[in-house]
Design an enzyme around this catalytic site. Structure first.
Site, PDB file in Angstrom:
ATOM      1  N   ASN A 141      11.792  81.886  20.329  1.00 52.40           N
ATOM      2  CA  ASN A 141      12.215  81.844  21.725  1.00 52.40           C
ATOM      3  C   ASN A 141      11.631  80.477  22.352  1.00 52.40           C
ATOM      4  O   ASN A 141      10.518  80.114  22.360  1.00 52.40           O
ATOM      5  CB  ASN A 141      11.199  83.130  22.589  1.00 52.40           C
ATOM      6  CG  ASN A 141      11.796  84.478  22.092  1.00 52.40           C
ATOM      7  OD1 ASN A 141      12.722  84.560  21.743  1.00 52.40           O
ATOM      8  ND2 ASN A 141      10.850  85.439  21.510  1.00 52.40           N
TER       9      ASN A 141
ATOM     10  N   SER B 104       8.705  86.362  17.907  1.00 50.69           N
ATOM     11  CA  SER B 104       8.701  87.902  18.492  1.00 50.69           C
ATOM     12  C   SER B 104       7.734  88.697  17.501  1.00 50.69           C
ATOM     13  O   SER B 104       7.776  88.522  16.229  1.00 50.69           O
ATOM     14  CB  SER B 104      10.157  88.396  18.478  1.00 50.69           C
ATOM     15  OG  SER B 104       9.951  89.943  18.669  1.00 50.69           O
TER      16      SER B 104
ATOM     17  N   GLU C  23      10.961  79.229  29.824  1.00 50.80           N
ATOM     18  CA  GLU C  23      11.116  80.472  30.525  1.00 50.80           C
ATOM     19  C   GLU C  23       9.873  80.566  31.513  1.00 50.80           C
ATOM     20  O   GLU C  23      10.029  80.811  32.702  1.00 50.80           O
ATOM     21  CB  GLU C  23      11.116  81.568  29.539  1.00 50.80           C
ATOM     22  CG  GLU C  23      12.363  81.829  28.616  1.00 50.80           C
ATOM     23  CD  GLU C  23      11.836  82.783  27.512  1.00 50.80           C
ATOM     24  OE1 GLU C  23      12.027  84.028  28.144  1.00 50.80           O
ATOM     25  OE2 GLU C  23      11.943  82.300  26.565  1.00 50.80           O
TER      26      GLU C  23
ATOM     27  N   THR D  47      31.585  74.557  36.067  1.00 50.43           N
ATOM     28  CA  THR D  47      31.585  74.982  37.548  1.00 50.43           C
ATOM     29  C   THR D  47      31.679  76.529  37.523  1.00 50.43           C
ATOM     30  O   THR D  47      32.341  76.910  36.694  1.00 50.43           O
ATOM     31  CB  THR D  47      32.390  74.433  38.481  1.00 50.43           C
ATOM     32  OG1 THR D  47      33.716  74.722  38.143  1.00 50.43           O
ATOM     33  CG2 THR D  47      32.402  72.749  38.257  1.00 50.43           C
ATOM     34  N   HIS D  48      30.928  77.093  38.252  1.00 51.70           N
ATOM     35  CA  HIS D  48      30.888  78.769  38.322  1.00 51.70           C
ATOM     36  C   HIS D  48      30.733  79.292  36.869  1.00 51.70           C
ATOM     37  O   HIS D  48      31.180  80.374  36.510  1.00 51.70           O
ATOM     38  CB  HIS D  48      32.319  79.105  38.825  1.00 51.70           C
ATOM     39  CG  HIS D  48      32.932  78.346  39.793  1.00 51.70           C
ATOM     40  ND1 HIS D  48      32.639  79.124  41.243  1.00 51.70           N
ATOM     41  CD2 HIS D  48      33.790  77.472  40.150  1.00 51.70           C
ATOM     42  CE1 HIS D  48      33.403  78.213  42.148  1.00 51.70           C
ATOM     43  NE2 HIS D  48      33.960  76.936  41.450  1.00 51.70           N
TER      44      HIS D  48
ATOM     45  N   LYS E 156      -6.354  73.666  50.502  1.00 52.92           N
ATOM     46  CA  LYS E 156      -6.712  72.852  49.003  1.00 52.92           C
ATOM     47  C   LYS E 156      -6.209  73.768  47.835  1.00 52.92           C
ATOM     48  O   LYS E 156      -5.728  73.040  46.953  1.00 52.92           O
ATOM     49  CB  LYS E 156      -8.065  72.315  48.748  1.00 52.92           C
ATOM     50  CG  LYS E 156      -8.524  71.303  49.709  1.00 52.92           C
ATOM     51  CD  LYS E 156      -9.909  71.175  49.898  1.00 52.92           C
ATOM     52  CE  LYS E 156     -10.743  72.111  50.887  1.00 52.92           C
ATOM     53  NZ  LYS E 156      -9.953  72.145  52.297  1.00 52.92           N
TER      54      LYS E 156
ATOM     55  N   GLN F  11      -9.182  75.508  55.330  1.00 56.09           N
ATOM     56  CA  GLN F  11      -9.953  75.275  54.121  1.00 56.09           C
ATOM     57  C   GLN F  11      -8.947  75.667  52.668  1.00 56.09           C
ATOM     58  O   GLN F  11      -9.100  75.227  51.580  1.00 56.09           O
ATOM     59  CB  GLN F  11     -11.254  76.301  54.227  1.00 56.09           C
ATOM     60  CG  GLN F  11     -11.923  76.038  52.782  1.00 56.09           C
ATOM     61  CD  GLN F  11     -13.411  76.854  52.772  1.00 56.09           C
ATOM     62  OE1 GLN F  11     -14.065  76.177  53.199  1.00 56.09           O
ATOM     63  NE2 GLN F  11     -13.412  78.106  52.622  1.00 56.09           N
TER      64      GLN F  11
ATOM     65  N   LYS G 191      13.415  86.000  15.536  1.00 53.37           N
ATOM     66  CA  LYS G 191      13.515  85.365  17.018  1.00 53.37           C
ATOM     67  C   LYS G 191      12.664  83.798  17.165  1.00 53.37           C
ATOM     68  O   LYS G 191      11.845  83.837  16.179  1.00 53.37           O
ATOM     69  CB  LYS G 191      12.798  86.264  18.233  1.00 53.37           C
ATOM     70  CG  LYS G 191      13.701  87.603  18.200  1.00 53.37           C
ATOM     71  CD  LYS G 191      15.083  87.527  19.111  1.00 53.37           C
ATOM     72  CE  LYS G 191      14.914  86.915  20.297  1.00 53.37           C
ATOM     73  NZ  LYS G 191      14.134  87.993  21.292  1.00 53.37           N
TER      74      LYS G 191
END
Ligand code: ARG
Length: 452
Positions: free
Chosen positions: A283, A275, A288, A153-154, A323, A320, A281
């Protein structure tokens, strides 16, 4: 050729055409044909159109539906919209009798029907897809009913819970998101066909027969409402956006969990990107992008509502644009469910054991069980925490003597309570973060999905 040339002495300007024609309604093709088939059946049985002609119209529409299903249907640049395209095809196919298709009907009630039929189909797909996503979460939860993680929490470590419990929080969110689609699908089952342009018709139309043939449960009571209202489109967009927000919260956590700092999860190589600059890396781009694209879904809720807020009754061309919004958000939701489900299925979870600080409530509740008022127990454990923190020590290192010093009702063996791996086994309250609760939730989720 337009559907409305009669009263005009000039052809439509290219400028007008480019500005007003929007191809997004081409997605309604099958629904437009389905609606037209029900319409011509009704025209035949009411005697508005002679039975043999209604048969010819229906046979023509069936052929057009086959073409649509096999990808042979061709739109032309001169088709103002999907309705015009189907009518043109029909006339090409069956000749002059095709000109009777639009009897007792307007594109206003027609598009309102098409959209409902289409949203009903989209909702059915999303209901299935969300069920699959819930099953993915339930499978992970089943595998990790006893894997301890910190709940937060927090964004501060709170209590120890099974990883499965954390994952299932998203399953219950998804269940409500799914319920909203189920509920909306019922409301979508009201046919607006027969409202005509705005006020109905002098012909003896039978809207109930149309609704029945389409498997819809009800018909409109007010023709102006039938052609003017788009609240169900707003609702669809909201249902999709709300589901996207639920997914986005998970996507945020999926991204965070993959960080070195969290180290909870490793995604399959095939579900991650690299990357161009940093060779190490890996990712979590799908998560994301899900998080980022949710902005678009939220924006669509605003757009669809604002589009309607100042419209006088009944149909206005502004509508119109509904959609484009609903299709875009639905596509986004569908692709996001697929992407995140795949990523989760391929993921390997290996969260570190949470710190012993996550067991302080176990200490306090042990005192409560021995009759100490909770507030006093909290105070005593809080004091112990304060002293340890000041000394730069960990709760895991406390001695029986220190515990007895913190409160007289502690016993020497209570030092065992600060082991975070056993904390969740003591969790007894229903729906709490215990292995047993996780197994029960998995069972309940399965039962709910089997029922609906
Ligand atoms: N393309 C229109 C729409 O999607 C169809 C209804 C047009 N009606 C009209 N009277 N121009 O809303």
């Amino acid at each position: 050729m337009t559907l409305w040339g009669g009263r005009f002495s000039e052809d439509p300007d290219d400028i007008l055409w480019r500005y007003t024609v929007d191809h997004s309604d081409r997605r309604l093709l099958l629904d437009d044909i389905t609606g037209s088939m029900a319409h011509v059946t009704m025209l035949g049985h009411t005697g508005i159109v002679p039975g043999d002609e209604a048969e010819t119209l229906r046979a023509g529409l069936e052929k057009i539906r086959d073409d649509a299903l096999s990808g042979r249907f061709r739109f032309s640049d001169g088709d103002e919209d999907v309705h015009a395209a189907v009518e043109r095809h029909l006339i090409e196919l069956v000749g002059e009798v095709g000109a009777k298709l639009h009897t007792g009907r307007s594109r206003n009630d027609q598009v309102a029907l098409d959209l409902r039929l289409h949203m009903r189909r989209m909702a059915a797909d999303r209901i299935d897809q969300i069920a699959g996503y819930i099953e993915t979460l339930a499978d992970i939860a089943g595998d990790h009913a006893t894997t301890p993680v910190a709940s937060y929490t927090h964004l501060q470590q709170a209590q120890v819970v099974p990883l499965g419990h954390h994952v299932l929080a998203y399953a219950w969110m998804a269940m409500r998101d799914r319920d909203r689609f189920i509920d909306l699908r019922r409301r979508l089952s009201e046919s607006p066909l027969g409202a005509n342009a705005s006020g109905g018709s002098s012909l003896p139309l039978d809207p109930v027969a149309v609704a029945e043939e389409l498997g819809m449960d009800a018909t409109f009571h007010n023709s102006l409402d039938a052609v003017a209202s788009r609240d169900l489109v707003s609702e669809y967009v909201f249902c999709a956006a709300s589901t996207m927000v639920s997914l986005s919260r998970l996507a945020e956590e999926m991204t965070m969990w993959a960080s070195t700092e969290f180290g909870w999860v490793t995604y399959a190589d095939r579900h991650t990107t690299g990357s161009s600059a940093l060779p190490q890396k890996k990712n979590p781009d799908m998560a994301e992008l899900a998080r980022g694209r949710t902005a678009d879904a939220i924006g669509a809720v605003t757009t669809i509502l604002v589009m309607q807020k100042a419209l006088p009754l009944s149909y206005n061309r502004d509508l119109q644009g509904d959609k484009e919004q609903v299709f875009r958000v639905d596509d986004l939701l569908s692709s996001t469910l697929t992407a995140l489900s795949a990523m989760l299925r391929g993921a390997e979870f290996h969260p570190p054991v949470p710190s012993s600080w996550t067991t302080t409530l176990d200490l306090a509740e042990t005192l409560v069980r021995r009759g100490v008022p909770f507030r006093h127990a909290h105070e005593a454990v809080g004091g112990l925490v304060g002293r340890l923190v000041a000394a730069g020590r960990d709760l895991a290192d406390i001695t029986p003597a220190e515990l007895l010093d913190a409160h007289e009702r502690f016993e020497r063996d209570d030092v065992d309570l600060v082991d975070p791996t056993t904390s969740m086994d003591r969790r007894a309250s229903p729906g709490g973060g215990s292995p047993e609760s996780v197994r029960e939730q998995v069972r309940l989720l399965g039962e709910r999905l089997a029922r609906e």
